[in-house]
Structures are given as structure tokens and as C-alpha cells.
Write a protein that holds these residues in place. Structure first.
Motif, PDB file in Angstrom:
ATOM      1  N   VAL A   5       0.839  -1.187  -0.026  1.00  0.00           N
ATOM      2  CA  VAL A   5       0.185   0.123  -0.037  1.00  0.00           C
ATOM      3  C   VAL A   5       0.892   1.310  -0.166  1.00  0.00           C
ATOM      4  O   VAL A   5       1.659   1.281   0.924  1.00  0.00           O
ATOM      5  N   VAL A   6       0.532   2.162  -0.937  1.00  0.00           N
ATOM      6  CA  VAL A   6       1.202   3.308  -1.188  1.00  0.00           C
ATOM      7  C   VAL A   6       0.210   4.396  -0.396  1.00  0.00           C
ATOM      8  O   VAL A   6      -0.783   4.447  -0.911  1.00  0.00           O
ATOM      9  N   ARG A   7       0.965   5.061   0.401  1.00  0.00           N
ATOM     10  CA  ARG A   7       0.148   6.369   1.162  1.00  0.00           C
ATOM     11  C   ARG A   7       0.678   7.606   0.972  1.00  0.00           C
ATOM     12  O   ARG A   7       1.818   7.696   1.392  1.00  0.00           O
ATOM     13  N   TYR A  17      -4.169   9.597   0.332  1.00  0.00           N
ATOM     14  CA  TYR A  17      -4.453   9.121  -0.692  1.00  0.00           C
ATOM     15  C   TYR A  17      -3.631   7.817  -0.649  1.00  0.00           C
ATOM     16  O   TYR A  17      -2.536   7.595  -0.206  1.00  0.00           O
ATOM     17  N   VAL A  18      -4.414   6.634  -1.121  1.00  0.00           N
ATOM     18  CA  VAL A  18      -3.894   5.312  -0.801  1.00  0.00           C
ATOM     19  C   VAL A  18      -4.346   4.365  -2.227  1.00  0.00           C
ATOM     20  O   VAL A  18      -5.206   4.743  -2.701  1.00  0.00           O
ATOM     21  N   TRP A  79      12.105  10.749  -1.355  1.00  0.00           N
ATOM     22  CA  TRP A  79      11.685  11.453  -0.231  1.00  0.00           C
ATOM     23  C   TRP A  79      12.373  11.992   0.740  1.00  0.00           C
ATOM     24  O   TRP A  79      11.964  13.048   1.092  1.00  0.00           O
ATOM     25  N   GLU A  80      13.622  11.841   0.761  1.00  0.00           N
ATOM     26  CA  GLU A  80      14.582  12.551   1.456  1.00  0.00           C
ATOM     27  C   GLU A  80      14.815  14.016   0.604  1.00  0.00           C
ATOM     28  O   GLU A  80      14.733  15.208   1.368  1.00  0.00           O
ATOM     29  N   GLN A  92       4.524   6.870   2.222  1.00  0.00           N
ATOM     30  CA  GLN A  92       4.821   5.753   3.182  1.00  0.00           C
ATOM     31  C   GLN A  92       4.389   4.598   1.948  1.00  0.00           C
ATOM     32  O   GLN A  92       3.604   4.644   1.405  1.00  0.00           O
ATOM     33  N   ILE A  93       5.342   3.445   2.222  1.00  0.00           N
ATOM     34  CA  ILE A  93       4.796   2.178   1.754  1.00  0.00           C
ATOM     35  C   ILE A  93       4.743   1.247   2.785  1.00  0.00           C
ATOM     36  O   ILE A  93       5.730   1.036   3.730  1.00  0.00           O
TER      37      ILE A  93
END
Length: 100
Positions: A5-7, A17-18, A79-80, A92-93
Motif C-alpha cells: 500500500v502506497v500512502r 490518498y492510498v 523522499w529525502e 509511505q509504503i
């Protein structure tokens, strides 16, 4: 069965959003595409190259050549970079189990 799941959470309004994915690689590609679009949507391809030399420009095409370990490094880098740019979103994953 494992699913990923990607959030994406917008920190201003707390909208989340997921997306769910059958493969880790699919989740990683979606996560990279999402953060990349968030950070680069106002730039043309030449400006993106200046900002992020060596990063794939067309995620749908370029990212398929990488394995999951390489994609994990790429998404972590984005992300960094997002955090450094003071982007007001969190990514997040999560790996979880789907019951059938």
C-alpha cells in the motif's frame, strides 16, 4: 497474499490518498511517480534534469528496468529530497496481507 500500500498524506489538510499493489515493484514505481509529480509538476524536463541529474524522466518507461532494491534507493532519495524541499506531504509504503 502479500500486498503493498502506497500512502500519501497532505500535512496541511490531512487528506490521505492510498493505492494498493500486488507487487512491491509496482508500489515502488507508484511511490516514485507520486513524489516526483508532486515535486516537479511546475518544471519542464530540462529544469528537472538540472535539479535531479541521473534520475529517470519518464517513470512509466525508465523505472521498469530497475529491481526492487534499486527502486527502494530511488524512492528513498526522492523522499529525502522532498523533506529537504520542505514539501508538505508525507509518503509511505506498507506491506500487509490481503485475506481471500
Amino acid at each position: 497474499m502479500n500486498i503493498w500500500v502506497v500512502r500519501q498524506t497532505c500535512l496541511y489538510d490531512h487528506d490521505t490518498y492510498v493505492t494498493s499493489h500486488m507487487t512491491e515493484k509496482g508500489a515502488l514505481i507508484t511511490a516514485i511517480k507520486t513524489v516526483r509529480e508532486d515535486l516537479t509538476s511546475d518544471f519542464d524536463e530540462d529544469e528537472i534534469e538540472d535539479m535531479r541529474p541521473g534520475m529517470p524522466h519518464h517513470p512509466e518507461e525508465d523505472l521498469m528496468q530497475y529491481d526492487s532494491k534499486q527502486l527502494q534507493r530511488i524512492v528513498q532519495d526522492w523522499w529525502e529530497y522532498s523533506w529537504d524541499m520542505n514539501e508538505h506531504a508525507q509518503y509511505q509504503i506498507h506491506q500487509t496481507q490481503a485475506q481471500g
